[in-house]
Design a protein around this motif. Structure first.
Motif, short mmCIF file in Angstrom:
data_model
loop_
_atom_site.label_atom_id
_atom_site.label_comp_id
_atom_site.label_asym_id
_atom_site.label_seq_id
_atom_site.Cartn_x
_atom_site.Cartn_y
_atom_site.Cartn_z
N SER A 34 0.84 -1.20 0.00
CA SER A 34 0.00 0.00 0.00
C SER A 34 0.88 1.25 0.00
O SER A 34 1.76 1.41 0.84
CB SER A 34 -0.91 0.01 1.23
N TRP B 246 -8.20 2.88 -13.58
CA TRP B 246 -7.69 2.57 -12.25
C TRP B 246 -8.86 2.28 -11.32
O TRP B 246 -9.95 2.84 -11.47
CB TRP B 246 -6.90 3.74 -11.69
N ALA C 82 -6.91 3.94 -5.79
CA ALA C 82 -5.65 4.15 -6.51
C ALA C 82 -5.43 5.65 -6.72
O ALA C 82 -6.38 6.44 -6.77
CB ALA C 82 -5.66 3.43 -7.85
N GLN D 113 -0.21 4.58 -7.66
CA GLN D 113 -0.11 3.93 -6.36
C GLN D 113 -1.45 3.31 -6.00
O GLN D 113 -2.50 3.85 -6.34
CB GLN D 113 0.28 4.95 -5.27
N PHE D 114 -1.37 2.17 -5.30
CA PHE D 114 -2.55 1.55 -4.72
C PHE D 114 -2.56 1.83 -3.22
O PHE D 114 -1.52 1.74 -2.56
CB PHE D 114 -2.53 0.03 -4.92
N LEU E 233 -7.30 -5.30 -5.80
CA LEU E 233 -7.60 -4.16 -6.65
C LEU E 233 -7.31 -4.53 -8.10
O LEU E 233 -6.25 -5.11 -8.39
CB LEU E 233 -6.79 -2.94 -6.23
N ILE F 203 -2.90 -6.40 -2.24
CA ILE F 203 -2.07 -5.63 -1.32
C ILE F 203 -1.52 -6.58 -0.26
O ILE F 203 -2.28 -7.13 0.55
CB ILE F 203 -2.86 -4.48 -0.68
#
Length: 268
Positions: free
Chosen positions: A37, A64, A68, A98-99, A107, A139
């Motif tokens: 994350s 996305w 995100a 980025q997540f 995701l 994640i």
């Protein structure tokens, strides 16, 4: 001359009466299957035209997921106009971002290629053909931790203190963060240091710096039946409108006792 004429006729028939097959157009996404994350990640979308036809008016759409943050874009849906894709051509595009989420959250990103085969009279004249690909990441780690501490036993009707510590374990700066506490039935809030942002259970942070640690002390009166278990729950994450995308959570249980002596003997 006759043979040349026949050959040209056959070639012309094959050329002008070719059939386009959508299975000859390919789209694929490559990316990390597990991410942390807040980690910077990159996805590659490759597309290939294996048909005998050139493709025109091609558009690549990259979506996305919620949670995100795309790089260099304020929206989750990104469109790239490709134009023509020649027969036999293969190319790719990359998307970085980025997540954010809790551990084990799944995701998914998806890519859609819209196009029209040149020279084909499609039944839906104004509509482009579409091809979609999906890629899912998990994640594996969240950079936040929450620790709660208080006496394991409390006397019903007496004041008790809860100590909470949160920590950003990464170098990443997190914006629009929120920490939320859920008190058990029978708990009456008295005070907290620092004061809650609103109500008596929510703290907002414009940003939490890399490696930053924060502490919160809550005082209140806890009441209940003898040997009854009371559960305190805490979560920290990114606030999005009225929802909280949880990055880390924890809970702490306290047992109610009827006498101060029993609590003293348990602690010591």
């Amino acid at each position: 001359l006759f043979l040349i004429f026949v050959g040209l006729a056959v070639f012309g028939y094959i050329y002008f009466f070719r059939t386009f097959r959508q299975s000859d157009v390919l789209v694929k996404i490559r990316g990390p299957e597990t991410v942390e994350s807040g980690e910077n990640i990159q996805f590659f979308v490759s597309y290939q035209n294996r048909s005998d036809f050139d493709l025109e008016n091609a558009v690549l759409i990259f979506q996305w997921p919620k949670g995100a943050v795309p790089k260099d874009s304020s929206v989750l849906k990104i469109e790239k106009r490709i134009g023509d894709i020649a027969s036999g051509r293969e190319a790719s595009a990359s998307f970085s971002g980025q997540f954010f989420g809790a551990k084990n959250d799944k995701l998914a990103v998806n890519a859609i290629l819209k196009y029209k085969p040149k020279g084909q009279n499609l039944s839906n004249q104004g509509k482009l053909l579409e091809l979609e690909a999906v890629f899912e990441s998990i994640i594996s780690k969240t950079p936040f931790s929450i620790v709660m501490n208080m006496p394991p036993r409390a006397v019903s009707g007496n004041e008790t203190e809860l100590f909470l510590e949160y920590q950003n374990l990464s170098e990443t700066i997190f914006s629009d963060m929120q920490l939320k506490l859920e008190y058990p039935e029978g708990f009456i809030f008295s005070s907290a240091e620092p004061d809650p942002s609103f109500s008596n259970d929510t703290w907002d942070f414009d940003k939490i710096l890399g490696r930053e640690t924060g502490k919160i002390k809550i005082k209140g009166i806890l009441s209940g039946k003898d040997n009854e278990t009371k559960l305190f729950q805490a979560a920290i994450g990114r606030r999005e409108k009225e929802q909280l995308t949880v990055y880390a959570s924890n809970e702490y249980s306290v047992v109610i006792s009827s006498t101060i002596l029993f609590v003293y003997q348990t602690v010591n």
